[in-house]
Motif scaffolding. Sequence first.
Motif, PDB file in Angstrom:
ATOM      1  N   LEU A  66      33.836  46.357  28.147  1.00 39.99           N
ATOM      2  CA  LEU A  66      34.770  47.470  28.230  1.00 39.99           C
ATOM      3  C   LEU A  66      35.392  47.688  26.860  1.00 39.99           C
ATOM      4  O   LEU A  66      35.598  46.734  26.110  1.00 39.99           O
ATOM      5  CB  LEU A  66      35.898  47.157  29.212  1.00 39.99           C
ATOM      6  N   LEU A  67      35.720  48.916  26.569  1.00 41.74           N
ATOM      7  CA  LEU A  67      36.407  49.222  25.319  1.00 41.74           C
ATOM      8  C   LEU A  67      37.835  49.635  25.634  1.00 41.74           C
ATOM      9  O   LEU A  67      38.067  50.613  26.335  1.00 41.74           O
ATOM     10  CB  LEU A  67      35.696  50.353  24.573  1.00 41.74           C
ATOM     11  N   TRP A  68      38.784  48.849  25.134  1.00 39.12           N
ATOM     12  CA  TRP A  68      40.187  49.224  25.177  1.00 39.12           C
ATOM     13  C   TRP A  68      40.516  49.745  23.793  1.00 39.12           C
ATOM     14  O   TRP A  68      40.187  49.115  22.787  1.00 39.12           O
ATOM     15  CB  TRP A  68      41.082  48.035  25.512  1.00 39.12           C
ATOM     16  N   HIS A  69      41.129  50.921  23.727  1.00 36.49           N
ATOM     17  CA  HIS A  69      41.460  51.493  22.430  1.00 36.49           C
ATOM     18  C   HIS A  69      42.926  51.903  22.441  1.00 36.49           C
ATOM     19  O   HIS A  69      43.314  52.845  23.113  1.00 36.49           O
ATOM     20  CB  HIS A  69      40.576  52.708  22.136  1.00 36.49           C
ATOM     21  N   GLY A  70      43.719  51.132  21.722  1.00 38.68           N
ATOM     22  CA  GLY A  70      45.138  51.437  21.539  1.00 38.68           C
ATOM     23  C   GLY A  70      45.322  51.740  20.067  1.00 38.68           C
ATOM     24  O   GLY A  70      44.746  52.679  19.539  1.00 38.68           O
ATOM     25  N   TRP A 102      36.994  45.137  22.281  1.00 41.29           N
ATOM     26  CA  TRP A 102      35.938  45.030  23.291  1.00 41.29           C
ATOM     27  C   TRP A 102      36.218  43.807  24.151  1.00 41.29           C
ATOM     28  O   TRP A 102      36.597  42.756  23.635  1.00 41.29           O
ATOM     29  CB  TRP A 102      34.571  44.903  22.629  1.00 41.29           C
ATOM     30  N   MET A 103      36.017  43.968  25.481  1.00 45.49           N
ATOM     31  CA  MET A 103      36.290  42.879  26.414  1.00 45.49           C
ATOM     32  C   MET A 103      35.135  42.714  27.398  1.00 45.49           C
ATOM     33  O   MET A 103      34.507  43.704  27.790  1.00 45.49           O
ATOM     34  CB  MET A 103      37.567  43.172  27.211  1.00 45.49           C
ATOM     35  N   GLU A 105      37.925  38.714  28.659  1.00 46.78           N
ATOM     36  CA  GLU A 105      37.985  38.022  27.374  1.00 46.78           C
ATOM     37  C   GLU A 105      37.448  38.917  26.272  1.00 46.78           C
ATOM     38  O   GLU A 105      36.512  39.687  26.479  1.00 46.78           O
ATOM     39  CB  GLU A 105      37.154  36.739  27.420  1.00 46.78           C
ATOM     40  N   ARG A 106      38.041  38.780  25.105  1.00 46.58           N
ATOM     41  CA  ARG A 106      37.612  39.557  23.944  1.00 46.58           C
ATOM     42  C   ARG A 106      36.183  39.169  23.575  1.00 46.58           C
ATOM     43  O   ARG A 106      35.783  38.013  23.698  1.00 46.58           O
ATOM     44  CB  ARG A 106      38.548  39.281  22.780  1.00 46.58           C
ATOM     45  N   CYS A 107      35.401  40.166  23.118  1.00 44.76           N
ATOM     46  CA  CYS A 107      34.023  39.904  22.704  1.00 44.76           C
ATOM     47  C   CYS A 107      33.682  40.788  21.505  1.00 44.76           C
ATOM     48  O   CYS A 107      34.454  41.653  21.115  1.00 44.76           O
ATOM     49  CB  CYS A 107      33.049  40.141  23.862  1.00 44.76           C
ATOM     50  N   GLU A 108      32.522  40.542  20.934  1.00 39.24           N
ATOM     51  CA  GLU A 108      32.041  41.342  19.801  1.00 39.24           C
ATOM     52  C   GLU A 108      31.660  42.738  20.277  1.00 39.24           C
ATOM     53  O   GLU A 108      31.277  42.936  21.433  1.00 39.24           O
ATOM     54  CB  GLU A 108      30.815  40.681  19.167  1.00 39.24           C
ATOM     55  N   ARG A 109      31.732  43.691  19.350  1.00 36.87           N
ATOM     56  CA  ARG A 109      31.301  45.054  19.659  1.00 36.87           C
ATOM     57  C   ARG A 109      29.805  45.038  19.958  1.00 36.87           C
ATOM     58  O   ARG A 109      29.027  44.448  19.217  1.00 36.87           O
ATOM     59  CB  ARG A 109      31.584  45.974  18.479  1.00 36.87           C
ATOM     60  N   PRO A 110      29.376  45.698  21.040  1.00 36.07           N
ATOM     61  CA  PRO A 110      27.941  45.771  21.329  1.00 36.07           C
ATOM     62  C   PRO A 110      27.225  46.619  20.273  1.00 36.07           C
ATOM     63  O   PRO A 110      27.855  47.389  19.542  1.00 36.07           O
ATOM     64  CB  PRO A 110      27.874  46.423  22.713  1.00 36.07           C
ATOM     65  N   ILE A 111      25.928  46.486  20.220  1.00 37.68           N
ATOM     66  CA  ILE A 111      25.116  47.192  19.222  1.00 37.68           C
ATOM     67  C   ILE A 111      25.373  48.689  19.251  1.00 37.68           C
ATOM     68  O   ILE A 111      25.464  49.333  18.208  1.00 37.68           O
ATOM     69  CB  ILE A 111      23.620  46.890  19.450  1.00 37.68           C
ATOM     70  N   ASP A 112      25.511  49.259  20.447  1.00 33.78           N
ATOM     71  CA  ASP A 112      25.718  50.707  20.573  1.00 33.78           C
ATOM     72  C   ASP A 112      27.191  51.072  20.740  1.00 33.78           C
ATOM     73  O   ASP A 112      27.529  52.154  21.219  1.00 33.78           O
ATOM     74  CB  ASP A 112      24.904  51.252  21.743  1.00 33.78           C
ATOM     75  N   GLY A 113      28.095  50.212  20.286  1.00 35.62           N
ATOM     76  CA  GLY A 113      29.520  50.427  20.492  1.00 35.62           C
ATOM     77  C   GLY A 113      30.193  51.371  19.512  1.00 35.62           C
ATOM     78  O   GLY A 113      31.222  51.971  19.835  1.00 35.62           O
ATOM     79  N   ALA A 114      29.661  51.519  18.304  1.00 36.87           N
ATOM     80  CA  ALA A 114      30.321  52.355  17.287  1.00 36.87           C
ATOM     81  C   ALA A 114      30.519  53.804  17.751  1.00 36.87           C
ATOM     82  O   ALA A 114      31.611  54.359  17.558  1.00 36.87           O
ATOM     83  CB  ALA A 114      29.559  52.296  15.970  1.00 36.87           C
TER      84      ALA A 114
END
Length: 129
Positions: free
Chosen positions: A86-90, A95-96, A102-111
């Motif tokens: 999931l992407l939380w954007h404040g 990325w969770m 839990e926090r995680c790395e941005r997925p490959i297609d996340g940008a």
Amino acid sequence: MSEDAAFLELLAKAADLCLKPHRHAVRYSGAEPSTIGDCSDCCLRIEVRADDGARLPEQDLELEIYRSGAELNLMLTRLGDESAPLLWHGSHAVWMQAGSGERCERPIDGAPLEALCRRVRALLNPQDP
């Protein structure tokens, strides 16, 4: 065109720009906010179509827009993949993991999804830098 319809059209255009080559439509998936500027607990469904017009429901997104105090927050979820992060954007993107939060790395297609959230925030808070 109503203010709501114009707002949804702007969101669809932002999705078209950030999530190429697909086309997008946006509709409320929950209760409509009393005013667009309010956007507290506003939940939207971003529907995806291929260039030829075929629906791609497995790529649909859910965008929740809510305020916490004066802060605008967005939560972007991929509806076709329950295990996708999931992407939380404040004030910044986080990325969770879907299951644990839990926090995680941005997925490959996340940008492109982060770019969409930045555009949505700019539409809702045009005075922000």
